[in-house]
Every structure is written in structure tokens, then in C-alpha cells.
Design a protein around this motif. Structure first.
Motif, mmCIF file in Angstrom:
data_model
loop_
_atom_site.group_PDB
_atom_site.id
_atom_site.type_symbol
_atom_site.label_atom_id
_atom_site.label_comp_id
_atom_site.label_asym_id
_atom_site.label_seq_id
_atom_site.Cartn_x
_atom_site.Cartn_y
_atom_site.Cartn_z
ATOM 1 N N THR A 168 0.776 -1.462 -0.315
ATOM 2 C CA THR A 168 -0.118 -0.051 -0.244
ATOM 3 C C THR A 168 1.409 1.056 0.266
ATOM 4 O O THR A 168 1.976 1.161 -0.245
ATOM 5 N N LYS A 169 0.481 2.356 0.400
ATOM 6 C CA LYS A 169 0.943 3.884 0.026
ATOM 7 C C LYS A 169 1.308 4.160 1.585
ATOM 8 O O LYS A 169 1.309 3.456 2.671
ATOM 9 N N SER A 170 2.722 4.868 1.942
ATOM 10 C CA SER A 170 3.269 5.127 2.377
ATOM 11 C C SER A 170 2.750 6.538 3.678
ATOM 12 O O SER A 170 2.104 7.475 2.657
ATOM 13 N N THR A 171 1.419 6.525 4.400
ATOM 14 C CA THR A 171 1.611 7.248 5.727
ATOM 15 C C THR A 171 2.308 6.873 6.951
ATOM 16 O O THR A 171 2.371 6.097 7.217
ATOM 17 N N PRO A 172 1.587 8.588 7.449
ATOM 18 C CA PRO A 172 1.963 9.263 8.700
ATOM 19 C C PRO A 172 1.660 7.977 9.936
ATOM 20 O O PRO A 172 0.020 8.913 10.479
ATOM 21 N N GLU A 173 1.542 6.829 10.304
ATOM 22 C CA GLU A 173 0.973 6.215 11.577
ATOM 23 C C GLU A 173 1.798 6.505 12.636
ATOM 24 O O GLU A 173 1.243 5.582 13.570
ATOM 25 N N GLY A 174 2.446 7.178 13.150
ATOM 26 C CA GLY A 174 3.563 7.309 14.645
ATOM 27 C C GLY A 174 4.349 5.810 14.385
ATOM 28 O O GLY A 174 5.226 6.542 15.509
ATOM 29 N N ALA A 175 4.548 4.950 13.724
ATOM 30 C CA ALA A 175 5.481 4.123 13.566
ATOM 31 C C ALA A 175 6.488 4.018 12.194
ATOM 32 O O ALA A 175 5.454 4.589 11.242
ATOM 33 N N ARG A 176 7.485 3.611 12.075
ATOM 34 C CA ARG A 176 8.440 3.876 10.971
ATOM 35 C C ARG A 176 7.630 2.921 9.586
ATOM 36 O O ARG A 176 7.276 1.422 10.533
ATOM 37 N N TYR A 178 7.901 0.198 6.840
ATOM 38 C CA TYR A 178 8.546 -1.225 6.342
ATOM 39 C C TYR A 178 7.904 -0.760 4.517
ATOM 40 O O TYR A 178 6.953 -0.550 4.312
ATOM 41 N N LEU A 179 8.658 -0.031 4.228
ATOM 42 C CA LEU A 179 9.301 -0.150 2.827
ATOM 43 C C LEU A 179 9.802 -1.533 1.940
ATOM 44 O O LEU A 179 10.214 -1.966 1.892
ATOM 45 N N VAL A 180 8.839 -1.141 0.096
ATOM 46 C CA VAL A 180 9.246 -2.437 -1.325
ATOM 47 C C VAL A 180 9.287 -1.950 -1.765
ATOM 48 O O VAL A 180 7.778 -1.042 -2.210
ATOM 49 N N PRO A 181 10.689 -1.874 -2.205
ATOM 50 C CA PRO A 181 11.005 -0.777 -3.458
ATOM 51 C C PRO A 181 9.973 -1.752 -4.854
ATOM 52 O O PRO A 181 9.755 -2.769 -5.191
ATOM 53 N N SER A 182 9.792 -0.993 -5.636
ATOM 54 C CA SER A 182 9.073 -1.482 -6.955
ATOM 55 C C SER A 182 10.075 -1.517 -7.669
ATOM 56 O O SER A 182 10.918 -0.627 -8.320
ATOM 57 N N PHE A 189 8.443 3.366 -3.692
ATOM 58 C CA PHE A 189 8.435 1.983 -2.790
ATOM 59 C C PHE A 189 6.509 2.078 -2.481
ATOM 60 O O PHE A 189 5.846 2.876 -2.113
ATOM 61 N N TYR A 190 6.549 1.062 -2.259
ATOM 62 C CA TYR A 190 4.935 0.090 -1.104
ATOM 63 C C TYR A 190 5.492 0.235 -0.428
ATOM 64 O O TYR A 190 6.779 0.545 0.680
#
Length: 584
Positions: A168-176, A178-182, A189-190
Motif C-alpha cells: 500500500t501507500k506510506s502514510t504517517p501513522e506513528g511508527a516507521r 516497512y518499505l518495499v521497492p517497486s 516504494f510500497y
């Protein structure tokens, strides 16, 4: 292949021919007769291999060692007089082996199955062996029953199970994240979801009315005994509801899961306002299995002759002076021990820790000389002190006092000389009426998340605005929580403005949700329960890792598979990634 599990058999099966499969838990050679304790998921049963019954089976039995995989054909018989083993469910019977098959051999295992003295690191390295421990099987059987019960309860209540995206999309939710490169979209990144929060709100906009999911979530955060980088939530959302509707569903879900595990839980659960929880227990997740409630005594200290206390008491809005009465503490703790408690609270920002002892002739202690007799008597009355009690005092700024006195409350309750906690008790409490905002370093932040519905924005100070949010706490551990969500675009934009999020930033981070709110979003709310934490408490385990089949360590690594690990340069090139050389 098998006719029975080991503990399916009883004296009612004496004379029956059976086929059993499992592992050799132990073996013994007694004067030419070999005894093997066979283990399967259900437990143990004794196999008897006598050369007089079958010479070939006896020969094979003499080769058997721990953890060999066996298939045994034989006949059930009663054990001889005086040979019954009351510690085994099958201790009154045994199986005389007529044919034995060694299906697979095992190398010597690095630790005995069920040996709890083995360090966690070695157990995690050979997790598949650790899982053979019958107590581990029972834990995961309990987890399975709880998950099935959750699905059954929510299905009965009209909820639809829907899976939401993992990429999904990275959104600010309090913790870091985990990013997945496309590979396809160079340089983009997802993110793995920290929760399905936005998607379940979109499902409400989509008219699904009642949604649930037992969802995998991912957070790249520092780990503790009750945290893992990947964890499971029971996620629930519903439309056209208020806080009471959501809490009723959550309580029915929890009682159903506990019932599946053989525990009766009574509802409704207790409730406590956030501010009361902080003032009384110094925590927004109070353990109510014991009392030890903090008492406000700042007005009494304001009249004392100690300048440190009077200066703190001069600002009762920002500062606190709290008393913690510990019944019977004077009878079990020495003065030296009580003085040492100061070292504990100093680790959490305390400048000190005062105390009074209640003796037959009144209050005694280092602070006595600073108070008038009538104020000492008022302290006794307000705290309810009796002979043998000790009352401890914490003073300073509000948040620091809440924190260290709340920790000290737990420290005292857990102390071996006090032992105030009933370990067999399950004490639930809802914490409600959370602040909508918190201010850190002059920056306004949402205490939960920016989609939480505020009760009333008409307050002079942002800190006084409450949200319609609620957490469910069990025995001092936050199981989960939720809120009523903002469903009107104008209100959502107003909250973003208060949080310092401009229109462009809001559209970039949350545009798909804001767009959805334009098209008739219904009122909605929900909650999520941390399923792993739930199972940790239900099964009385010390760590969340004990209820996850293949957990990570506190450094977020898997010792068994050695993940994370380097990858081939060709894989990195396909993902348009070049590693920066580290500076030694």
C-alpha cells in the motif's frame, strides 16, 4: 495411516488392535524388554517391545533414540499391578507392539523437547523442535479456537470478512513503515500496512456497513516483550454507530473468545476516563487487579515549610504532588529498603521519593518536621492510613510524576514482599475520553490519529479537546482500541489545519480518503484488538513471542532463517537500488 491418537486410548480399548504414529519421546531397555514413550499432538502412551511377542519389532526398538519418527501396530492392554503411571492420561494402559516401523531417524537434538531451561536464542534457532513441546501445541490450539470464535461472533453480528492490501501507500501513522521497492516504478516504494485503518474507512464509504479482518500489520519500531515487527490484529469497523454500539460489539467479541478458551468473562466492563486514569494510576492502561490509587495532596504540601514542595505546589495546573498509600509496607520493608526505592524512581525522572510511616503514635518520617500537626492528621485522613502502612510521595511536573509514580505503583505491587497481584484474575477496563491532541516541542500532534472524531472543538486550549476514542485494557496491557471516525470532509480539513497539515500535504498523503469523504461517507467507527497480546495474556505467557509460531527476536531478526539477509546485486539492480558504502 493411524487408527487413534495416543490419548484417544483408554481402558475401554483394552484388547483392541491399534496403529499409532508419532515421535519417540524417550526409550528404556529393562532387561531385554524395550519401553518407548510415543508422543503425538495429544500426549504420550507407552509402547512395550518384548522379544517374546515379536523379535523383529524388538530388534528395531533397540535402535530407537529420542525423536525418531515411529509407526507402531499393536494391542492395548492394562499395565501390571503397581505399574500404573498417574502422571499420564494413558498411565493405566500400554500398547504391546506387534510391528514397528522406523519411518525416519533423528540426529541427537540440541535440547530436550519441553526443556524450558534452554535459552530463547537456541529455541528460536530450532523453532520447529521447540514447537514439538506439547505446551506449545496447546498454546496454538488455544489461539486457533480464539480466532474461530472471533469469526463466529462477528459473523453472527452481521460483519463481513474482507481482506485489504498488504502492498500500500506510506502514510504517517506513528511508527516507521516497512518499505518495499517497486521494480516497475523506478524510485518508488510500497509500504506494508501498519494497520488497515484507511481501507476499512473506505469500505464504510463503499457501503459495506460492517467489516472485520484478522489482519497482518507491520511496524518498524523498537521491540519489547509485547511487540513484534509483524503482528496480527482483529480489525472491526461499522457504520451508523456511536461509541456505545462499538463497545457492545467489542465486549461480545472478547467474551466469545474467552468462552472458547474456557473462561467466563462478565460484561459490561468497567470504564475510566483518561484523565482519571492518569491522575489515579499514572497510566492510560491501568492494572486494576490491585488498588494502590494515587491521591492528590498538593494543597496540603502547599502549606508545609519545605521550599521545594511549596514552589511545586504553587502551580497546581502544571505540577502534581501525589501520595501512594501501601498497606502493611512498614511491616515488611526496612527504612533502608524504602530509601532504596528512590533509586528506582530516579531512573524515570524523579528528583526524589518521600515517605511517611504510620506508627502507633502517628506519622513518622523524614518529612514530618515540615508539617503542622493538623496537616499531618489531614494526610492520614485523606490517604486512609492505618498503623503499619507507608505512604510515598512524588512531586514535580505533571507528566513526570504521573509516569514515575505509575511505574512505582506497579513496582510495589510486583515486589516479592507485597505480592499484590492475583495472577489468575482477568480485569478489563475501558479507558475513554482521550485528549484529541498532544503538544510535543511546540508541535501539535493527534494523540491517536488524525481521523478521530473530536467531541467538541470549542475549547480555548487544544489540550482540553476530547476525542471519541476508547482503549480496552486487560491486566495493565493495552489490548487495542478505536474511535468514532471523522466522516465529513470539512471537519477533516479543519483537524488537518490544527495539526499544521496544509492542503497540499493532506492531498499528497491522504488524498484518496479525502476524495472518498466527498461522496456521502456514513458516520462510522470501529476498533482493533492486538490478537498476539490477547493470546499472550489469555495463555499467561511472559512474551508475545511464545504465541507466534515463527517470531522475530528483539532485534527484529529470525535466527532460524537468518532473515534479514543480503541479496544478489542483480536483484538490487532490478529494483533500481544501489547500496551506499558504510563508513567504518
Amino acid at each position: 495411516m493411524r487408527s487413534h491418537f495416543c490419548t484417544d486410548l483408554s481402558e475401554a480399548n483394552v484388547g483392541d488392535n491399534v496403529i499409532l504414529c508419532g515421535w519417540a519421546n524417550s526409550y528404556r531397555d529393562h532387561g531385554g524388554i524395550v519401553f518407548i514413550d510415543l508422543r503425538d499432538k495429544s500426549g504420550l502412551i507407552q509402547l512395550v517391545c518384548d522379544p517374546a511377542d515379536n523379535a523383529h519389532a524388538h530388534k528395531l526398538a533397540s535402535e530407537v533414540r529420542d525423536e525418531f519418527v515411529l509407526i507402531a501396530h499393536g494391542r492395548v492392554r492394562n499395565r501390571g499391578e503397581g505399574l500404573v503411571n498417574p502422571r499420564l492420561k494413558t498411565g493405566a494402559i500400554e500398547v504391546v507392539v506387534e510391528e514397528l516401523i522406523i519411518e525416519n531417524r533423528s540426529e541427537p537434538v540440541p535440547f530436550g523437547i519441553g526443556d524450558n531451561s534452554v535459552g530463547e536464542e537456541i529455541r528460536l534457532k530450532y523453532r520447529y523442535l521447540d514447537l514439538r513441546n506439547p505446551s506449545m501445541y496447546n498454546t496454538f490450539m488455544l489461539r486457533s479456537k480464539a480466532a474461530i470464535a472471533a469469526r463466529n461472533v462477528l459473523d453472527r453480528l452481521g460483519f463481513l470478512e474482507v481482506e485489504t492490501p498488504i502492498l500500500t501507500k506510506s502514510t504517517p501513522e506513528g511508527a516507521r513503515d516497512y518499505l518495499v521497492p517497486s521494480r516497475v516504478h523506478e524510485g518508488e516504494f510500497y509500504a506494508l500496512p501498519q494497520s488497515p485503518q484507511l481501507f476499512k474507512q473506505l469500505l464504510m464509504v463503499g457501503g459495506f456497513d460492517r467489516y472485520f479482518q484478522i489482519a497482518k500489520c507491520f511496524r518498524d519500531e523498537d521491540l519489547r516483550a509485547d511487540r513484534q515487527p509483524e503482528f496480527t490484529q482483529i480489525d472491526v469497523e461499522m457504520s451508523f454507530c456511536n461509541q456505545e454500539d462499538v463497545i457492545r460489539v467489542a465486549e461480545e467479541l472478547i467474551t466469545g473468545m474467552f468462552a472458547a478458551a474456557g473462561h467466563e468473562v462478565h460484561t459490561p466492563f468497567n470504564r475510566i476516563k483518561y484523565n482519571d486514569a492518569m491522575e489515579w494510576y499514572g497510566s492510560d492502561k491501568p492494572d486494576l487487579r490491585y488498588d494502590l490509587k494515587m491521591i492528590d495532596v498538593i494543597d496540603i504540601f502547599a502549606r508545609c515549610d519545605n521550599e521545594i514542595f511549596t514552589s511545586i505546589a504553587a502551580n497546581p495546573k502544571m505540577n502534581r504532588i501525589k501520595a501512594l498509600r501501601v498497606p502493611g509496607a512498614d511491616l515488611v520493608f526496612s527504612k533502608r529498603e524504602m530509601k532504596s526505592f528512590e533509586d528506582y524512581v530516579r531512573k524515570f525522572g524523579a528528583k526524589g521519593l518521600g515517605y511517611f510511616q504510620m506508627k502507633e503514635d502517628g506519622l513518622k518520617g523524614p518529612l514530618e518536621k515540615f508539617f503542622a500537626p493538623e496537616d499531618l492528621q489531614l494526610l492520614v485522613e485523606r490517604t486512609g492510613m492505618e498503623v503499619g502502612d507507608v505512604v510515598f510521595f512524588g512531586a514535580g511536573d505533571k507528566k513526570t510524576v504521573w509516569d514515575y509514580m505509575g511505574r512505582f505503583r506497579i513496582f510495589i505491587a510486583e515486589h516479592e514482599k507485597m505480592n499484590l497481584i492475583d495472577q489468575d484474575r482477568f480485569e478489563f477496563v475501558w479507558v475513554v475520553d482521550f485528549p484529541m491532541f498532544e503538544i510535543e516541542d511546540g508541535r501539535v500532534k493527534a494523540l491517536h490519529h488524525p481521523f478521530t472524531m473530536p467531541r467538541d472543538l470549542n475549547h480555548e486550549h487544544l489540550e482540553d479537546i476530547e476525542s471519541i476514542a476508547y482503549d480496552i485494557v486487560l491486566n495493565g496491557t493495552e489490548l487495542g482500541g478505536g474511535s468514532i471516525r471523522i466522516h465529513k470532509q470539512a471537519l477533516q480539513e479543519q483537524i488537518f489545519t490544527l495539526l499544521g497539515i496544509g492542503e497540499e500535504e493532506a492531498q499528497e498523503k491522504f488524498g484518496f480518503l479525502l476524495d472518498a469523504l466527498k461522496f456521502g461517507a456514513p458516520p462510522h467507527g470501529g476498533f482493533a484488538i492486538g490478537f498476539d497480546r490477547f493470546m499472550m495474556l489469555l495463555s499467561k505467557k511472559e512474551s508475545i513471542r511464545d504465541v507466534i509460531a515463527f517470531p522475530k527476536t528483539q532485534k527484529a531478526s529470525c535466527i532460524m532463517t537468518q532473515a534479514p539477509s543480503p541479496v544478489e546485486l542483480t536483484q538490487l539492480r532490478e529494483l533500481h537500488i544501489r547500496l551506499r558504502e558504510s563508513v567504518k
